[in-house]
Design a protein around this motif. Sequence first.
Motif, PDB file in Angstrom:
ATOM      1  N   PHE A 128     -72.701 -45.310  73.441  1.00  0.00           N
ATOM      2  CA  PHE A 128     -73.205 -46.613  73.047  1.00  0.00           C
ATOM      3  C   PHE A 128     -74.471 -46.507  72.210  1.00  0.00           C
ATOM      4  N   GLN A 151     -77.243 -49.165  83.326  1.00  0.00           N
ATOM      5  CA  GLN A 151     -78.012 -49.829  82.275  1.00  0.00           C
ATOM      6  C   GLN A 151     -79.404 -50.158  82.803  1.00  0.00           C
ATOM      7  N   PHE A 184     -73.563 -54.615  71.523  1.00  0.00           N
ATOM      8  CA  PHE A 184     -73.495 -53.156  71.599  1.00  0.00           C
ATOM      9  C   PHE A 184     -72.370 -52.635  70.728  1.00  0.00           C
ATOM     10  N   GLY A 235     -75.862 -61.759  83.090  1.00  0.00           N
ATOM     11  CA  GLY A 235     -75.081 -61.769  84.326  1.00  0.00           C
ATOM     12  C   GLY A 235     -73.624 -61.420  84.152  1.00  0.00           C
ATOM     13  N   MET A 236     -73.273 -60.987  82.970  1.00  0.00           N
ATOM     14  CA  MET A 236     -71.867 -60.683  82.701  1.00  0.00           C
ATOM     15  C   MET A 236     -71.736 -59.226  82.277  1.00  0.00           C
ATOM     16  N   GLY A 237     -70.525 -58.725  82.373  1.00  0.00           N
ATOM     17  CA  GLY A 237     -70.239 -57.406  81.830  1.00  0.00           C
ATOM     18  C   GLY A 237     -70.095 -57.492  80.324  1.00  0.00           C
ATOM     19  N   LEU A 238     -69.630 -56.429  79.729  1.00  0.00           N
ATOM     20  CA  LEU A 238     -69.477 -56.397  78.283  1.00  0.00           C
ATOM     21  C   LEU A 238     -68.084 -56.889  77.901  1.00  0.00           C
ATOM     22  N   TYR A 255     -71.207 -46.788  84.539  1.00  0.00           N
ATOM     23  CA  TYR A 255     -72.295 -46.748  83.570  1.00  0.00           C
ATOM     24  C   TYR A 255     -73.533 -47.368  84.207  1.00  0.00           C
ATOM     25  N   PHE A 263     -64.912 -53.774  81.384  1.00  0.00           N
ATOM     26  CA  PHE A 263     -66.056 -53.696  82.292  1.00  0.00           C
ATOM     27  C   PHE A 263     -66.000 -54.738  83.391  1.00  0.00           C
ATOM     28  N   GLY A 264     -66.560 -54.402  84.542  1.00  0.00           N
ATOM     29  CA  GLY A 264     -66.862 -55.387  85.554  1.00  0.00           C
ATOM     30  C   GLY A 264     -68.140 -56.123  85.181  1.00  0.00           C
ATOM     31  N   LYS A 265     -68.525 -57.099  86.013  1.00  0.00           N
ATOM     32  CA  LYS A 265     -69.704 -57.913  85.692  1.00  0.00           C
ATOM     33  C   LYS A 265     -71.014 -57.223  86.059  1.00  0.00           C
ATOM     34  N   ARG A 298     -67.507 -40.034  85.667  1.00  0.00           N
ATOM     35  CA  ARG A 298     -66.164 -40.420  85.258  1.00  0.00           C
ATOM     36  C   ARG A 298     -65.147 -39.817  86.212  1.00  0.00           C
ATOM     37  N   ARG A 300     -82.020 -51.153  78.366  1.00  0.00           N
ATOM     38  CA  ARG A 300     -80.781 -51.700  77.819  1.00  0.00           C
ATOM     39  C   ARG A 300     -79.755 -50.623  77.426  1.00  0.00           C
ATOM     40  N   GLN A 301     -80.174 -49.378  77.400  1.00  0.00           N
ATOM     41  CA  GLN A 301     -79.244 -48.312  77.002  1.00  0.00           C
ATOM     42  C   GLN A 301     -78.127 -48.174  78.017  1.00  0.00           C
ATOM     43  N   MET A 302     -76.900 -48.002  77.566  1.00  0.00           N
ATOM     44  CA  MET A 302     -75.761 -47.763  78.448  1.00  0.00           C
ATOM     45  C   MET A 302     -75.626 -46.249  78.649  1.00  0.00           C
ATOM     46  N   LEU A 339     -73.753 -43.118  80.724  1.00  0.00           N
ATOM     47  CA  LEU A 339     -72.636 -42.723  81.577  1.00  0.00           C
ATOM     48  C   LEU A 339     -73.168 -41.993  82.807  1.00  0.00           C
ATOM     49  N   PHE A 365     -65.001 -45.227  85.076  1.00  0.00           N
ATOM     50  CA  PHE A 365     -66.367 -44.821  84.785  1.00  0.00           C
ATOM     51  C   PHE A 365     -67.349 -45.690  85.560  1.00  0.00           C
ATOM     52  N   PHE A 394     -72.424 -50.699  85.961  1.00  0.00           N
ATOM     53  CA  PHE A 394     -71.147 -51.267  85.550  1.00  0.00           C
ATOM     54  C   PHE A 394     -70.020 -50.294  85.846  1.00  0.00           C
ATOM     55  N   TYR A 406     -69.166 -54.805  71.337  1.00  0.00           N
ATOM     56  CA  TYR A 406     -69.166 -55.586  72.565  1.00  0.00           C
ATOM     57  C   TYR A 406     -70.338 -56.563  72.519  1.00  0.00           C
ATOM     58  N   LEU A 458     -62.466 -50.080  76.627  1.00  0.00           N
ATOM     59  CA  LEU A 458     -63.161 -50.078  77.906  1.00  0.00           C
ATOM     60  C   LEU A 458     -63.211 -51.501  78.440  1.00  0.00           C
TER      61      LEU A 458
END
Lengths: 119, 112
Positions: B103, A39, B90, B40-43, A37, A109-111, A50, A43-45, A47, A35, A91, B35, A107
């Motif tokens: 979310f 943001q 979250f 600076g980080m992911g979840l 995502y 996630f990457g950073k 996919r 702040r809402q995540m 999608l 996926f 993300f 989460y 899930l």
Amino acid sequence: AQTVTQSQPEMSVQEAETVTLSCTYDTSENNYYLFWYKQPPSRQMILVIRQEAYKQQNATENRFSVNFQKAAKSFSLKISDSQLGDTAMYFCAFKIPENSGGSNYKLTFGKGTLLTVNP
Amino acid sequence: NAGVTQTPKFRILKIGQSMTLQCTQDMNHNYMYWYRQDPGMGLKLIYYSVGAGITDKGEVPNGYNVSRSTTEDFPLRLELAAPSQTSVYFCASSSVGRTEAFFGQGTRLTVV
């Protein structure tokens, strides 16, 4: 365990141009989902797109498309005709299906990559 | 069309205080997740649940507790708040057959 790596902490692009965000992942699973995502500052995540690993065809959603390279474990996001509203943190995330028989279906996630679209 | 609802949106806690972050979903999803997102980080996954009465630890469970008495609700409890728990939290939910997670809008928690 699965890992997701986004090697670009920040990127910028001019409005109306195209930008590609990179993502690589590591897994021993054969069936999984990927996926992207978004943001925004709210702040809402949200999608964006996919991809199912068993599908060879790259997913597309309007101006957003992916380049899924399963053998290379790469999953990049291309944004065409960038708009100011695309400014956000993006993300990349990985998940195995809930009915896969295992328990590791969370899930991962990457950073994230902070994308700024400039006027 | 509420989806996943989290309350509160913001909270400031003093060190050592306790609080509960509420999460409710109206989509009849089996799976729910908590989460945390640090700057600076992911979840990172704190806890998750595969259904009412079943919960399990994620990557960073220390200092937190959860319960899942109903399909709809998945509250996260912070006991003895510490500055390291300052983060954005979250809640998310998903179901078998739907690949993506939905979310909530997040809770910004500051511990001072």
